[in-house]
Design a protein around this motif. Structure first.
Motif, short mmCIF file in Angstrom:
data_model
loop_
_atom_site.label_atom_id
_atom_site.label_comp_id
_atom_site.label_asym_id
_atom_site.label_seq_id
_atom_site.Cartn_x
_atom_site.Cartn_y
_atom_site.Cartn_z
N ALA A 299 78.42 15.72 42.92
CA ALA A 299 78.45 16.06 41.50
C ALA A 299 78.69 17.55 41.39
CB ALA A 299 77.15 15.68 40.83
N VAL A 300 79.63 17.95 40.53
CA VAL A 300 79.93 19.36 40.29
C VAL A 300 79.60 19.67 38.83
CG1 VAL A 300 81.73 21.12 40.28
CG2 VAL A 300 81.77 19.32 42.01
N VAL A 301 78.85 20.76 38.62
CA VAL A 301 78.44 21.14 37.27
C VAL A 301 79.04 22.50 36.94
CG1 VAL A 301 76.51 21.47 35.69
CG2 VAL A 301 76.25 19.93 37.66
N GLU A 302 79.68 22.60 35.77
CA GLU A 302 80.28 23.86 35.33
C GLU A 302 79.98 24.09 33.86
OE1 GLU A 302 81.59 27.24 34.80
OE2 GLU A 302 81.91 26.50 36.87
N ARG A 303 79.48 25.29 33.53
CA ARG A 303 79.12 25.61 32.15
C ARG A 303 80.25 26.30 31.39
NH1 ARG A 303 77.36 31.04 31.50
NH2 ARG A 303 77.17 32.16 33.47
N GLU A 304 81.24 26.83 32.10
CA GLU A 304 82.37 27.47 31.43
C GLU A 304 83.66 26.75 31.82
OE1 GLU A 304 81.55 31.91 30.29
OE2 GLU A 304 81.45 31.73 32.47
N LEU A 305 84.62 27.49 32.42
CA LEU A 305 85.90 26.90 32.79
C LEU A 305 85.89 26.52 34.27
CD1 LEU A 305 88.46 29.25 30.99
CD2 LEU A 305 87.58 27.05 30.22
N VAL A 306 86.39 25.33 34.55
CA VAL A 306 86.53 24.90 35.94
C VAL A 306 87.59 25.78 36.60
CG1 VAL A 306 87.13 23.00 37.48
CG2 VAL A 306 85.90 22.55 35.34
N GLY A 307 87.21 26.46 37.64
CA GLY A 307 88.06 27.48 38.25
C GLY A 307 87.36 28.82 38.33
N ARG B 163 80.05 18.86 32.58
CA ARG B 163 80.19 20.13 31.87
C ARG B 163 78.88 20.44 31.15
NH1 ARG B 163 85.28 22.27 31.43
NH2 ARG B 163 87.04 20.94 32.02
N GLY B 164 78.35 21.61 31.44
CA GLY B 164 77.10 22.01 30.81
C GLY B 164 76.35 22.99 31.69
N HIS B 165 75.17 23.37 31.22
CA HIS B 165 74.35 24.34 31.94
C HIS B 165 73.34 23.61 32.82
CE1 HIS B 165 72.67 28.39 32.50
NE2 HIS B 165 71.54 27.75 32.69
N ALA B 166 73.34 23.94 34.11
CA ALA B 166 72.48 23.27 35.08
C ALA B 166 71.28 24.13 35.42
CB ALA B 166 73.26 22.95 36.34
N GLU C 284 68.67 19.38 36.11
CA GLU C 284 68.93 18.92 34.75
C GLU C 284 70.14 19.66 34.20
OE1 GLU C 284 64.46 17.60 33.17
OE2 GLU C 284 65.52 19.32 32.25
N VAL C 285 71.02 18.91 33.52
CA VAL C 285 72.23 19.49 32.96
C VAL C 285 72.23 19.27 31.46
CG1 VAL C 285 74.75 19.54 33.03
CG2 VAL C 285 73.46 18.90 35.09
N GLU C 286 72.26 20.38 30.71
CA GLU C 286 72.41 20.30 29.26
C GLU C 286 73.89 20.16 28.94
OE1 GLU C 286 70.59 23.52 27.20
OE2 GLU C 286 68.75 23.45 28.39
N THR C 287 74.32 18.99 28.54
CA THR C 287 75.73 18.72 28.30
C THR C 287 76.01 18.67 26.80
OG1 THR C 287 75.35 16.33 28.37
CG2 THR C 287 75.91 17.41 30.43
N PRO C 288 77.10 19.30 26.36
CA PRO C 288 77.44 19.29 24.93
C PRO C 288 77.70 17.87 24.43
CG PRO C 288 78.71 20.94 26.11
CD PRO C 288 78.03 20.12 27.14
N GLY C 289 77.00 17.49 23.36
CA GLY C 289 77.24 16.21 22.73
C GLY C 289 76.61 15.02 23.41
N VAL C 290 76.04 15.22 24.60
CA VAL C 290 75.45 14.10 25.35
C VAL C 290 73.95 14.25 25.48
CG1 VAL C 290 75.42 12.88 27.57
CG2 VAL C 290 77.59 13.72 26.63
N GLY D 234 66.68 27.90 36.97
CA GLY D 234 65.46 27.23 37.39
C GLY D 234 64.92 27.60 38.75
N LEU D 235 65.24 28.79 39.24
CA LEU D 235 64.75 29.17 40.57
C LEU D 235 63.24 29.18 40.65
CD1 LEU D 235 67.15 32.11 41.58
CD2 LEU D 235 67.26 29.70 42.28
N GLN D 236 62.58 29.49 39.54
CA GLN D 236 61.12 29.55 39.57
C GLN D 236 60.49 28.19 39.89
OE1 GLN D 236 63.03 29.90 36.95
NE2 GLN D 236 62.33 28.57 35.28
#
Length: 489
Positions: free
Chosen positions: A33-41, A113-116, A125-131, A281-283
């Motif tokens: 699984a790959v998680v990206e919060r901005e642009l892939v690349g 797509r979202g913030h992990a 946990e991934v906050e995904t837009p609209g999901v 979430g490093l803590q």
């Protein structure tokens, strides 16, 4: 909250580093699984290496033409900046990442797509837009490939200054009449080269450490001279103390610690990077948020039980260069696959699994006029590490026919740092037009610990700039080995 999904590997960040480790894991048969919060690349593709080199290439091409009689007469007028920006936009695909997103899917990885954020061991946990929130767990590894962000100084007026970082410097199509660049490193000198070539009146401000301070001293001197000769104002030993913009669309006043002021239209800070680890979430796994992650040579993060958390690229701070991050990702990806299969890491026939070249054979190139390229240790670094070395310097333009055929009045210098005890290279540095393509041969010699005596049999073509290798070997032969002890005559 959606149902929990389990994978063998979870990759945080879909830049070149994240893509590389994902590809290695998939090639080894692991689910990813790959998680990206901005642009892939990532930063490199859209605000770093790719757009900066797209902007620089037309500038350097014109500069190269001006260095050759007969060619300079054919170059008339300024660059067509609209076409330069259009070329840049094509290479960043107009900041549309659909092609790279499809690549991730085509290798068989799932893209989220979202913030992990880590929420404990092996859980993301991934906050995904609209999901909403998607929960991912891993059987073998979480790879942190979140990169870094440009640092900004804590000085008065920074909030209203609308300061540029590398992002604005590479995605802007508006040319400021007067641009001040703060910093002396690679981003600073490359952007000074690019924006001066595009028509800005550029002032480069560097602290006491000067220009390209981590390279051999002559590098900064030659690059600063090249910038000055081109028309850039270079000032060293100064720092910015305050920024003032009296009107929203008015000029920016830059106060310096020597009590002088500059009136400019924009300011670019290229003073360093900070890790993108503050909000992942490093803590929850016992680490401090916002810190660089300390790793071993397989890129496993130290201080976390179970050897499941990895960090590659800028996040581990070993070498803040895209090619080095991808190298780490290749090694770490092989280690993850081997560990998942229960194999010993020391059985790889070609030395995979362990990233060691990012400590002794790191190549770097800065595309200025002249170019600057180096790999391995500087003479000073070799001295500090206690090596018994011989340092050999050669003037490229005075000794290499291929160089003065390449450019009239070619100015450049090369240095080779040789370990006299082991008989191989520790470092090599080149400054001059076209020297970037010399660097891979030096990198191979250093990473492979090729004996200097064998390099005599690597014959350079005539007439090319690569004949500098022959000149360096001749200088090494003709200089008594006792003349240099720990880098000093």
């Amino acid at each position: 909250m959606s149902e929990m999904q389990e994978y063998d590997v979870i990759v945080l960040g879909a830049g070149p580093v994240g893509q590389s480790v994902a590809a290695r894991a998939r090639a080894g048969g692991l689910s990813v699984a790959v998680v990206e919060r901005e642009l892939v690349g990532g930063e490199c593709s859209y605000w770093g290496c790719i757009p900066s080199k797209a902007l620089l290439r037309p500038v350097i091409a014109v500069a190269d033409a001006h260095h050759v009689d007969g060619a300079r007469e054919a170059v008339n007028g300024p660059l067509d900046t609209a076409k330069v920006f259009g070329r840049r936009d094509r290479y960043v695909t107009n900041w549309d990442d659909s092609g790279q997103a499809n690549w991730v899917k085509n290798i068989g990885a799932d893209l989220f797509r979202g913030h992990a954020r880590l929420v404990g061991a092996r859980r993301v946990e991934v906050e995904t837009p609209g999901v909403g929130v998607v929960v991912l767990t891993c059987r073998h590894a979480v790879a942190v490939c979140t990169g870094s962000t440009a640092a900004l100084p804590d000085i008065a007026g920074i909030e209203k200054a609308r300061a540029w970082t590398n992002r604005k410097a590479t995605d802007s199509s508006d040319i400021p009449a007067r641009l001040v660049i703060v910093g002396g490193g690679g981003i600073a000198v490359e952007m000074a080269t690019a924006w001066h070539g595009l028509g800005s009146r550029v002032t480069l401000l560097a602290r006491d450490s000067g220009i390209l301070p981590r390279m051999e001293p002559f590098v900064g001197e030659l690059v600063a001279r090249g910038l000055t000769d081109a028309g850039v104002t270079v000032r060293t030993g100064v720092s910015v103390t305050e920024l003032r913009r009296l009107e929203i669309e008015g000029p920016l006043w830059v106060s310096l610690d020597d009590e002088s002021e500059l009136e400019v239209d924009a300011i670019l800070f290229a003073i360093g990077r900070t890790p993108n680890t503050a909000d992942i979430g490093l803590q929850t796994v016992g680490l401090d948020p916002g810190t660089w992650l300390d790793v071993d040579d397989t890129c496993v993060v130290r201080g976390v039980d179970g050897d499941w958390l990895y960090a590659m690229g800028d996040a581990n701070h070993r070498a803040l260069l895209t090619h080095q991050g991808k190298y780490q990702a290749r090694m770490a990806g092989e280690a993850i696959v081997a560990r998942a299969a229960g194999r010993q890491l020391d059985t790889a026939p070609w030395g995979a699994h362990v990233a060691t070249a990012d400590s002794h054979a790191v190549p770097q190139v800065f595309f200025t006029d002249p170019e600057a390229a180096s790999v391995g240790l500087t003479a000073a670094e070799a001295d500090r590490r206690g090596h018994h070395v011989q340092v050999v310097d050669v003037s490229i333009g005075d000794t290499v026919p291929g160089a003065y055929l390449y450019a009239d009045g070619y100015g450049g210098q090369a240095r080779m740092v040789v370990d006299l005890d082991d008989g191989h290279l520790l470092g090599a540095t080149f400054v001059g037009a076209g020297v970037a393509e010399l660097l891979q041969s030096a990198t191979i010699a250093i990473a492979g610990r090729v004996p200097v005596q064998r390099l005599w049999h690597a014959v350079p073509c005539f007439p090319t700039i690569s004949e500098v290798w022959l000149r360096l070997l001749e200088a090494l032969r003709d200089t008594p080995s006792t003349s240099t002890q720990n880098g000093r005559a």
